[in-house]
Design a protein around this motif. Sequence first.
Motif, PDB file in Angstrom:
ATOM      1  N   LEU B 237     -45.962   6.705 -19.184  1.00  0.00           N
ATOM      2  CA  LEU B 237     -46.953   6.929 -20.226  1.00  0.00           C
ATOM      3  C   LEU B 237     -47.545   8.335 -20.099  1.00  0.00           C
ATOM      4  O   LEU B 237     -47.467   8.954 -19.048  1.00  0.00           O
ATOM      5  CB  LEU B 237     -48.062   5.877 -20.122  1.00  0.00           C
ATOM      6  N   ILE B 254     -49.004   6.783 -14.976  1.00  0.00           N
ATOM      7  CA  ILE B 254     -48.870   5.333 -15.147  1.00  0.00           C
ATOM      8  C   ILE B 254     -47.434   5.027 -15.593  1.00  0.00           C
ATOM      9  O   ILE B 254     -46.949   5.607 -16.560  1.00  0.00           O
ATOM     10  CB  ILE B 254     -49.836   4.797 -16.231  1.00  0.00           C
ATOM     11  N   LEU B 257     -43.600  -1.147 -17.360  1.00  0.00           N
ATOM     12  CA  LEU B 257     -42.358  -1.907 -17.289  1.00  0.00           C
ATOM     13  C   LEU B 257     -42.166  -2.673 -18.599  1.00  0.00           C
ATOM     14  O   LEU B 257     -43.121  -3.200 -19.166  1.00  0.00           O
ATOM     15  CB  LEU B 257     -42.414  -2.911 -16.140  1.00  0.00           C
ATOM     16  N   ARG B 258     -40.931  -2.743 -19.052  1.00  0.00           N
ATOM     17  CA  ARG B 258     -40.648  -3.467 -20.281  1.00  0.00           C
ATOM     18  C   ARG B 258     -39.471  -4.404 -20.041  1.00  0.00           C
ATOM     19  O   ARG B 258     -38.371  -3.953 -19.695  1.00  0.00           O
ATOM     20  CB  ARG B 258     -40.298  -2.468 -21.385  1.00  0.00           C
ATOM     21  N   LEU B 278     -42.016  -9.078 -10.090  1.00  0.00           N
ATOM     22  CA  LEU B 278     -42.883  -8.061 -10.714  1.00  0.00           C
ATOM     23  C   LEU B 278     -43.643  -7.273  -9.657  1.00  0.00           C
ATOM     24  O   LEU B 278     -43.726  -6.049  -9.702  1.00  0.00           O
ATOM     25  CB  LEU B 278     -43.883  -8.736 -11.655  1.00  0.00           C
ATOM     26  N   SER B 282     -43.493  -3.286  -8.680  1.00  0.00           N
ATOM     27  CA  SER B 282     -44.716  -2.472  -8.695  1.00  0.00           C
ATOM     28  C   SER B 282     -44.910  -1.752  -7.363  1.00  0.00           C
ATOM     29  O   SER B 282     -45.154  -0.542  -7.314  1.00  0.00           O
ATOM     30  CB  SER B 282     -45.920  -3.372  -9.019  1.00  0.00           C
ATOM     31  N   ARG B 294     -50.269   3.916 -10.949  1.00  0.00           N
ATOM     32  CA  ARG B 294     -50.315   2.530 -11.393  1.00  0.00           C
ATOM     33  C   ARG B 294     -49.028   2.107 -12.054  1.00  0.00           C
ATOM     34  O   ARG B 294     -48.328   2.926 -12.635  1.00  0.00           O
ATOM     35  CB  ARG B 294     -51.387   2.349 -12.472  1.00  0.00           C
ATOM     36  N   VAL B 295     -48.785   0.789 -12.015  1.00  0.00           N
ATOM     37  CA  VAL B 295     -47.668   0.204 -12.744  1.00  0.00           C
ATOM     38  C   VAL B 295     -48.236  -0.880 -13.651  1.00  0.00           C
ATOM     39  O   VAL B 295     -48.993  -1.732 -13.195  1.00  0.00           O
ATOM     40  CB  VAL B 295     -46.626  -0.396 -11.787  1.00  0.00           C
ATOM     41  N   VAL B 296     -47.910  -0.817 -14.936  1.00  0.00           N
ATOM     42  CA  VAL B 296     -48.361  -1.846 -15.872  1.00  0.00           C
ATOM     43  C   VAL B 296     -47.147  -2.530 -16.494  1.00  0.00           C
ATOM     44  O   VAL B 296     -46.055  -1.964 -16.539  1.00  0.00           O
ATOM     45  CB  VAL B 296     -49.255  -1.250 -16.989  1.00  0.00           C
ATOM     46  N   LEU B 297     -47.369  -3.753 -16.940  1.00  0.00           N
ATOM     47  CA  LEU B 297     -46.294  -4.546 -17.542  1.00  0.00           C
ATOM     48  C   LEU B 297     -46.598  -4.740 -19.018  1.00  0.00           C
ATOM     49  O   LEU B 297     -47.689  -5.217 -19.361  1.00  0.00           O
ATOM     50  CB  LEU B 297     -46.234  -5.910 -16.838  1.00  0.00           C
ATOM     51  N   ASP B 298     -45.668  -4.366 -19.877  1.00  0.00           N
ATOM     52  CA  ASP B 298     -45.886  -4.564 -21.308  1.00  0.00           C
ATOM     53  C   ASP B 298     -45.802  -6.059 -21.619  1.00  0.00           C
ATOM     54  O   ASP B 298     -44.822  -6.718 -21.278  1.00  0.00           O
ATOM     55  CB  ASP B 298     -44.816  -3.797 -22.098  1.00  0.00           C
ATOM     56  N   ILE B 299     -46.870  -6.610 -22.230  1.00  0.00           N
ATOM     57  CA  ILE B 299     -46.843  -8.040 -22.570  1.00  0.00           C
ATOM     58  C   ILE B 299     -46.974  -8.236 -24.081  1.00  0.00           C
ATOM     59  O   ILE B 299     -47.605  -9.161 -24.554  1.00  0.00           O
ATOM     60  CB  ILE B 299     -47.934  -8.839 -21.811  1.00  0.00           C
TER      61      ILE B 299
END
Lengths: 310, 310
Positions: B237, B254, B257-258, B278, B282, B294-299
């Motif tokens: 991102l 950041i 993940l998709r 997951l 991360s 950071r690692v974020v997960l697309d929901i």
Amino acid sequence: MFDPKKFIEESIKEIREQIGNRKAIIALSGGVDSSVAAVLTHKAIGDRLLAVFVDTGLMRKGEPEEVTKIFRDQLGLNFKCIDAKDRFLNALKGVTDPEEKRKIIGRVFIEVFEEVARENGEEVLVQGTIAPDWIESEGKIKTHHNIALPGGMVLEVVEPLRDLYKDEVRLVAKELGLPDKIVHRQPFPGPGLAVRILGEITEEKLNICREANAIVEEEIEKAGLDKELWQYFAAVLDTKATGVKGDIRDYNWIVALRFVKSIDAMTAHVPELPWDVLKRISKRITSEIPNVARVVLDITDKPPATIEFE
Amino acid sequence: MFDPKKFIEESIKEIREQIGNRKAIIALSGGVDSSVAAVLTHKAIGDRLLAVFVDTGLMRKGEPEEVTKIFRDQLGLNFKCIDAKDRFLNALKGVTDPEEKRKIIGRVFIEVFEEVARENGEEVLVQGTIAPDWIESEGKIKTHHNIALPGGMVLEVVEPLRDLYKDEVRLVAKELGLPDKIVHRQPFPGPGLAVRILGEITEEKLNICREANAIVEEEIEKAGLDKELWQYFAAVLDTKATGVKGDIRDYNWIVALRFVKSIDAMTAHVPELPWDVLKRISKRITSEIPNVARVVLDITDKPPATIEFE
């Protein structure tokens, strides 16, 4: 064993002695610490305490209204809500650096607060400082001290909760009959939603952030998960990504969800929340809030991440 | 019932008739479509087909090496890998608009490709177009047509797979003995990792994106989840957020993940992946790749989001 009833009695007596016949002022945020400090002081000196809530525009949804209802209408405090939304937003225009944003918010807050105190001629500042605040930040500090505000005003500081820890403050809050909303309120950062908006703070992002946090709080509480989480909130990232609305390609904001479990905020881990709750929050945010393309879930523990995004 | 063996026989005959004694060229990406088209054409006209792999620098980790190994060393195609990394990165410098980035990548790609074709004097362009490509994009289109490249070169287009669907292409790939890696390769966007880097494409972000995607692919495949997911990848991102390394506050990128399940890519939903997978992804990303906070997960399902981020 900590005895909240006894603490309240002794504390009221002590506050009365410290303040005497003078007028006092407190910046009431609605957090459990400042709420307990305000109610104790009000019990001690009545309307000679002025509780000031500064509406920075960086508050959660419905927060100014709720705090006003509880402290002015229900508890009968001498209460003032100052609308300073435009002043904060103007001061923050174009600023993207997180440290800079924090500094500006702190400065404008004190300016506004000092103006009110000067107008009313208060001599004492009541603060909801609790033990970890001064242990963490300054080590040993004098119990009695004065504070000089930037505009030149000097106030004597009274800190009725300076020996308590958070769980003890919550016991006192309960004993004082404060509503559950206040007693179990999750920690909320001083600069408010500002630390949950990456990049420049605009009205559009502020609105997205406020609505998204309202949805997160509502769904987490409805699912009964609020008691087991240390914090649960939403942030607006400073990046747009594509989405589709109808048949049209759409370029819009990304909202990040943050849920953590923690004992002391020094470390925190990401809980394995039920997928149906996560998906419901994601669907509500993209369908109810304009200009959001995606919702992401932060899956980083602390460390290496912090709890808040900025 | 589709018979891949019969299709291969007839297709080889047809390609031979169409191309005759001329020289042909194909842009081989390593995706299943262009791979099958290249191998079929190689079987039909041998070394008169030149397979060109343009290394844009926007490839996944190890991709140029792998494609070279398979097509040049193992399958013995007349194969050329063009290193155009600097050319792409320079053309993309400072560009943040996603449409603009795509256009630049497309333009530079054709420029590089045309230079090679001109040098070799090819007359025919083989393409791995499959049925949904032309049905979706253009409706009815002539089977035989020419294409004029921007530099003025005109090539006759041959599309051996234009009546097939993806599952049929995979059957043909298997029948041709292509390695599993190619047969079951997940769809990879034309502009490569560029659509997985929001904002300006820099070497730092490209490196993070490449390493993160390698970790995602490795962990998903190790967990045996690759066959049930339509796509699984990581994006960088265009926002930095805080983290902590040791005791130091850190302001870094950041990674998102998709993971999606889908039948046809028109709609897609977020699968309920195991939390341990997951969290492992991360942890590996933040500990193995520098400058990730950071690692974020697309929901977000499609709709309202798209599968890729740009």
